[in-house]
Motif scaffolding. Structure first.
Motif, PDB file in Angstrom:
ATOM      1  N   THR A 129      -4.504  26.819   6.036  1.00  0.00           N
ATOM      2  CA  THR A 129      -4.042  28.150   5.607  1.00  0.00           C
ATOM      3  C   THR A 129      -3.052  28.924   6.333  1.00  0.00           C
ATOM      4  OG1 THR A 129      -6.155  29.168   6.441  1.00  0.00           O
ATOM      5  CG2 THR A 129      -6.152  28.230   4.349  1.00  0.00           C
ATOM      6  N   ASN A 130      -2.513  28.665   7.372  1.00  0.00           N
ATOM      7  CA  ASN A 130      -1.513  29.134   8.092  1.00  0.00           C
ATOM      8  C   ASN A 130      -0.183  28.978   7.528  1.00  0.00           C
ATOM      9  OD1 ASN A 130       0.290  29.899  10.052  1.00  0.00           O
ATOM     10  ND2 ASN A 130      -0.699  29.168  11.400  1.00  0.00           N
ATOM     11  N   PRO A 131       0.439  30.179   7.128  1.00  0.00           N
ATOM     12  CA  PRO A 131       1.770  29.925   6.677  1.00  0.00           C
ATOM     13  C   PRO A 131       2.822  29.490   7.237  1.00  0.00           C
ATOM     14  CG  PRO A 131       1.175  32.370   6.725  1.00  0.00           C
ATOM     15  CD  PRO A 131      -0.053  31.432   7.276  1.00  0.00           C
ATOM     16  N   LYS A 132       2.609  29.362   8.421  1.00  0.00           N
ATOM     17  CA  LYS A 132       3.845  28.831   9.454  1.00  0.00           C
ATOM     18  C   LYS A 132       3.676  27.200   9.342  1.00  0.00           C
ATOM     19  CE  LYS A 132       3.881  32.929  12.473  1.00  0.00           C
ATOM     20  NZ  LYS A 132       3.731  33.388  13.543  1.00  0.00           N
ATOM     21  N   ASN A 133       2.603  26.630   8.866  1.00  0.00           N
ATOM     22  CA  ASN A 133       2.554  25.272   8.905  1.00  0.00           C
ATOM     23  C   ASN A 133       2.962  24.915   7.455  1.00  0.00           C
ATOM     24  OD1 ASN A 133       1.323  25.182  11.355  1.00  0.00           O
ATOM     25  ND2 ASN A 133      -0.722  25.359  10.862  1.00  0.00           N
ATOM     26  N   SER A 134       3.496  23.606   7.634  1.00  0.00           N
ATOM     27  CA  SER A 134       3.477  22.945   6.153  1.00  0.00           C
ATOM     28  C   SER A 134       2.905  21.739   5.846  1.00  0.00           C
ATOM     29  CB  SER A 134       5.136  22.543   6.098  1.00  0.00           C
ATOM     30  OG  SER A 134       5.639  21.714   7.328  1.00  0.00           O
ATOM     31  N   ILE A 135       1.404  21.685   6.613  1.00  0.00           N
ATOM     32  CA  ILE A 135       0.571  20.750   6.363  1.00  0.00           C
ATOM     33  C   ILE A 135      -0.012  20.655   4.847  1.00  0.00           C
ATOM     34  CG2 ILE A 135      -1.676  19.866   7.161  1.00  0.00           C
ATOM     35  CD1 ILE A 135       0.624  19.984   9.314  1.00  0.00           C
ATOM     36  N   GLU A 136       0.394  19.564   4.189  1.00  0.00           N
ATOM     37  CA  GLU A 136      -0.045  19.343   2.810  1.00  0.00           C
ATOM     38  C   GLU A 136      -0.758  17.909   2.734  1.00  0.00           C
ATOM     39  OE1 GLU A 136       3.223  20.242   0.132  1.00  0.00           O
ATOM     40  OE2 GLU A 136       3.142  22.189   0.550  1.00  0.00           O
ATOM     41  N   PRO A 137      -1.899  17.717   3.226  1.00  0.00           N
ATOM     42  CA  PRO A 137      -2.398  16.357   3.171  1.00  0.00           C
ATOM     43  C   PRO A 137      -2.675  15.654   1.896  1.00  0.00           C
ATOM     44  CG  PRO A 137      -4.017  17.797   3.854  1.00  0.00           C
ATOM     45  CD  PRO A 137      -2.899  18.941   3.944  1.00  0.00           C
ATOM     46  N   ASP A 138      -2.591  14.478   1.647  1.00  0.00           N
ATOM     47  CA  ASP A 138      -2.821  13.647   0.632  1.00  0.00           C
ATOM     48  C   ASP A 138      -4.330  13.514   0.527  1.00  0.00           C
ATOM     49  OD1 ASP A 138      -0.298  13.653  -0.729  1.00  0.00           O
ATOM     50  OD2 ASP A 138       0.378  12.241   0.869  1.00  0.00           O
ATOM     51  N   LEU A 139      -4.835  13.267   1.850  1.00  0.00           N
ATOM     52  CA  LEU A 139      -6.080  12.684   2.202  1.00  0.00           C
ATOM     53  C   LEU A 139      -6.883  13.360   3.209  1.00  0.00           C
ATOM     54  CD1 LEU A 139      -8.257  10.470   1.690  1.00  0.00           C
ATOM     55  CD2 LEU A 139      -6.816   9.040   3.004  1.00  0.00           C
TER      56      LEU A 139
ATOM     57  N   MET B 293       0.801  -1.134   0.185  1.00  0.00           N
ATOM     58  CA  MET B 293       0.010   0.034   0.131  1.00  0.00           C
ATOM     59  C   MET B 293       0.915   1.320  -0.013  1.00  0.00           C
ATOM     60  SD  MET B 293      -3.008   1.015   2.755  1.00  0.00           S
ATOM     61  CE  MET B 293      -3.463  -0.552   2.663  1.00  0.00           C
ATOM     62  N   LYS B 294       0.578   2.177  -0.920  1.00  0.00           N
ATOM     63  CA  LYS B 294       1.393   3.600  -1.008  1.00  0.00           C
ATOM     64  C   LYS B 294       1.433   4.278   0.429  1.00  0.00           C
ATOM     65  CE  LYS B 294       0.897   7.889  -3.186  1.00  0.00           C
ATOM     66  NZ  LYS B 294       2.186   8.416  -3.611  1.00  0.00           N
ATOM     67  N   LYS B 295       2.293   4.739   0.830  1.00  0.00           N
ATOM     68  CA  LYS B 295       2.526   5.450   1.938  1.00  0.00           C
ATOM     69  C   LYS B 295       2.296   6.929   1.672  1.00  0.00           C
ATOM     70  CE  LYS B 295       4.678   5.853   6.423  1.00  0.00           C
ATOM     71  NZ  LYS B 295       6.066   5.253   7.292  1.00  0.00           N
ATOM     72  N   LEU B 296       1.350   7.433   2.414  1.00  0.00           N
ATOM     73  CA  LEU B 296       0.859   8.966   2.186  1.00  0.00           C
ATOM     74  C   LEU B 296       1.421   9.726   2.984  1.00  0.00           C
ATOM     75  CD1 LEU B 296      -3.086   8.636   2.043  1.00  0.00           C
ATOM     76  CD2 LEU B 296      -1.449   8.555  -0.013  1.00  0.00           C
ATOM     77  N   ASN B 297       1.924  10.984   2.563  1.00  0.00           N
ATOM     78  CA  ASN B 297       2.686  12.125   3.249  1.00  0.00           C
ATOM     79  C   ASN B 297       1.906  12.677   4.302  1.00  0.00           C
ATOM     80  OD1 ASN B 297       4.184  14.711   3.259  1.00  0.00           O
ATOM     81  ND2 ASN B 297       2.577  15.819   2.832  1.00  0.00           N
ATOM     82  N   CYS B 298       0.762  12.850   4.421  1.00  0.00           N
ATOM     83  CA  CYS B 298      -0.098  13.636   5.480  1.00  0.00           C
ATOM     84  C   CYS B 298      -1.648  13.000   5.478  1.00  0.00           C
ATOM     85  CB  CYS B 298       0.098  14.862   5.634  1.00  0.00           C
ATOM     86  SG  CYS B 298      -0.745  15.756   6.985  1.00  0.00           S
ATOM     87  N   ILE B 299      -2.320  12.818   6.382  1.00  0.00           N
ATOM     88  CA  ILE B 299      -3.751  12.683   6.520  1.00  0.00           C
ATOM     89  C   ILE B 299      -4.260  13.747   7.443  1.00  0.00           C
ATOM     90  CG2 ILE B 299      -5.470  11.007   6.951  1.00  0.00           C
ATOM     91  CD1 ILE B 299      -3.717   8.854   6.037  1.00  0.00           C
ATOM     92  N   LEU B 300      -5.368  14.236   6.862  1.00  0.00           N
ATOM     93  CA  LEU B 300      -6.031  15.181   8.248  1.00  0.00           C
ATOM     94  C   LEU B 300      -7.246  14.731   8.427  1.00  0.00           C
ATOM     95  CD1 LEU B 300      -6.519  17.985   9.333  1.00  0.00           C
ATOM     96  CD2 LEU B 300      -7.366  18.828   7.258  1.00  0.00           C
TER      97      LEU B 300
ATOM     98  N   ASP C   7       2.965   8.841   8.371  1.00  0.00           N
ATOM     99  CA  ASP C   7       3.800   9.168   9.502  1.00  0.00           C
ATOM    100  C   ASP C   7       3.105  10.465  10.304  1.00  0.00           C
ATOM    101  OD1 ASP C   7       5.599   7.073   9.491  1.00  0.00           O
ATOM    102  OD2 ASP C   7       7.029   8.195   8.099  1.00  0.00           O
ATOM    103  N   THR C   8       2.444  11.189   9.499  1.00  0.00           N
ATOM    104  CA  THR C   8       1.881  12.244   9.953  1.00  0.00           C
ATOM    105  C   THR C   8       0.038  12.416   9.689  1.00  0.00           C
ATOM    106  OG1 THR C   8       3.793  13.415   9.064  1.00  0.00           O
ATOM    107  CG2 THR C   8       2.002  15.011   9.490  1.00  0.00           C
ATOM    108  N   VAL C   9      -0.238  12.475  11.094  1.00  0.00           N
ATOM    109  CA  VAL C   9      -1.716  12.511  11.189  1.00  0.00           C
ATOM    110  C   VAL C   9      -2.173  13.787  11.698  1.00  0.00           C
ATOM    111  CG1 VAL C   9      -3.785  11.778  12.025  1.00  0.00           C
ATOM    112  CG2 VAL C   9      -2.088   9.911  11.143  1.00  0.00           C
TER     113      VAL C   9
ATOM    114  N   ILE D 289      -5.018   4.141  11.140  1.00  0.00           N
ATOM    115  CA  ILE D 289      -4.142   4.598  10.313  1.00  0.00           C
ATOM    116  C   ILE D 289      -2.537   4.325  10.368  1.00  0.00           C
ATOM    117  CG2 ILE D 289      -2.869   6.724   9.079  1.00  0.00           C
ATOM    118  CD1 ILE D 289      -5.994   7.865   9.413  1.00  0.00           C
ATOM    119  N   LYS D 290      -2.417   4.382  11.834  1.00  0.00           N
ATOM    120  CA  LYS D 290      -0.782   4.140  12.274  1.00  0.00           C
ATOM    121  C   LYS D 290      -0.591   2.404  11.996  1.00  0.00           C
ATOM    122  CE  LYS D 290       0.604   8.381  13.478  1.00  0.00           C
ATOM    123  NZ  LYS D 290       1.637   9.004  13.964  1.00  0.00           N
ATOM    124  N   GLN D 291      -1.689   1.854  12.493  1.00  0.00           N
ATOM    125  CA  GLN D 291      -1.301   0.458  12.384  1.00  0.00           C
ATOM    126  C   GLN D 291      -1.015  -0.106  11.045  1.00  0.00           C
ATOM    127  OE1 GLN D 291      -5.131  -1.242  14.051  1.00  0.00           O
ATOM    128  NE2 GLN D 291      -4.420  -1.333  16.249  1.00  0.00           N
TER     129      GLN D 291
END
Length: 132
Positions: A47-57, A1-8, A31-33, A24-26
């Motif tokens: 939308t906070n420019p200080k965050n680098s949150i770019e969820p794939d899902l 299964m493909k590993k995603l960058n981030c999930i929100l 690595d990033t939820v 999700i972790k199991q």
């Protein structure tokens, strides 16, 4: 299964967010939820420019206080971040009324609807639909 960058995870029920995070972790899906309790909190994080949150899902509940899921979609899908990254949006709900079903089906930004709670099998099917 493909590993995603981030999930929100966006849900006002903290125990639901925690349970979904564990699943999700199991399966080592990411690595990033990141969790938010409502659409406004999620929008603030995204939308906070200080965050680098770019969820794939994004797993999104519909019925939440402060800002519901439909309003979140309306506002987030108009942002530059969404248009550039185009994360998958999956609505999660325990029950839907007919009006909500119609709104989901008519919204091109919603990629899928799943019943709560998430399971390993549902996630595997989702991953097959979107990333294989």
């Amino acid at each position: 299964m493909k590993k995603l960058n981030c999930i929100l995870l966006i849900d006002d029920d903290e125990s639901t967010n925690r349970f979904h995070e564990i699943i999700i972790k199991q399966i080592n899906l990411t690595d990033t939820v990141v969790k938010a309790k409502n659409g406004k909190g999620a929008l603030d994080v995204l939308t906070n420019p200080k965050n680098s949150i770019e969820p794939d899902l994004i797993f999104l509940d519909l019925n939440m206080p402060v800002m519901d899921g439909f309003r979140f979609i309306e506002l987030y899908t108009g942002t530059k971040n969404f248009k550039e990254k185009r994360p998958k949006i999956v609505v999660l709900s325990t029950s839907l009324i007919d009006e909500e079903k119609e709104k989901i089906e008519s919204n091109d930004e919603i990629d899928m609807f799943l019943n709560k709670p998430l399971t390993k099998k549902r996630i595997a099917n989702l991953m097959t639909n979107f990333w294989q």
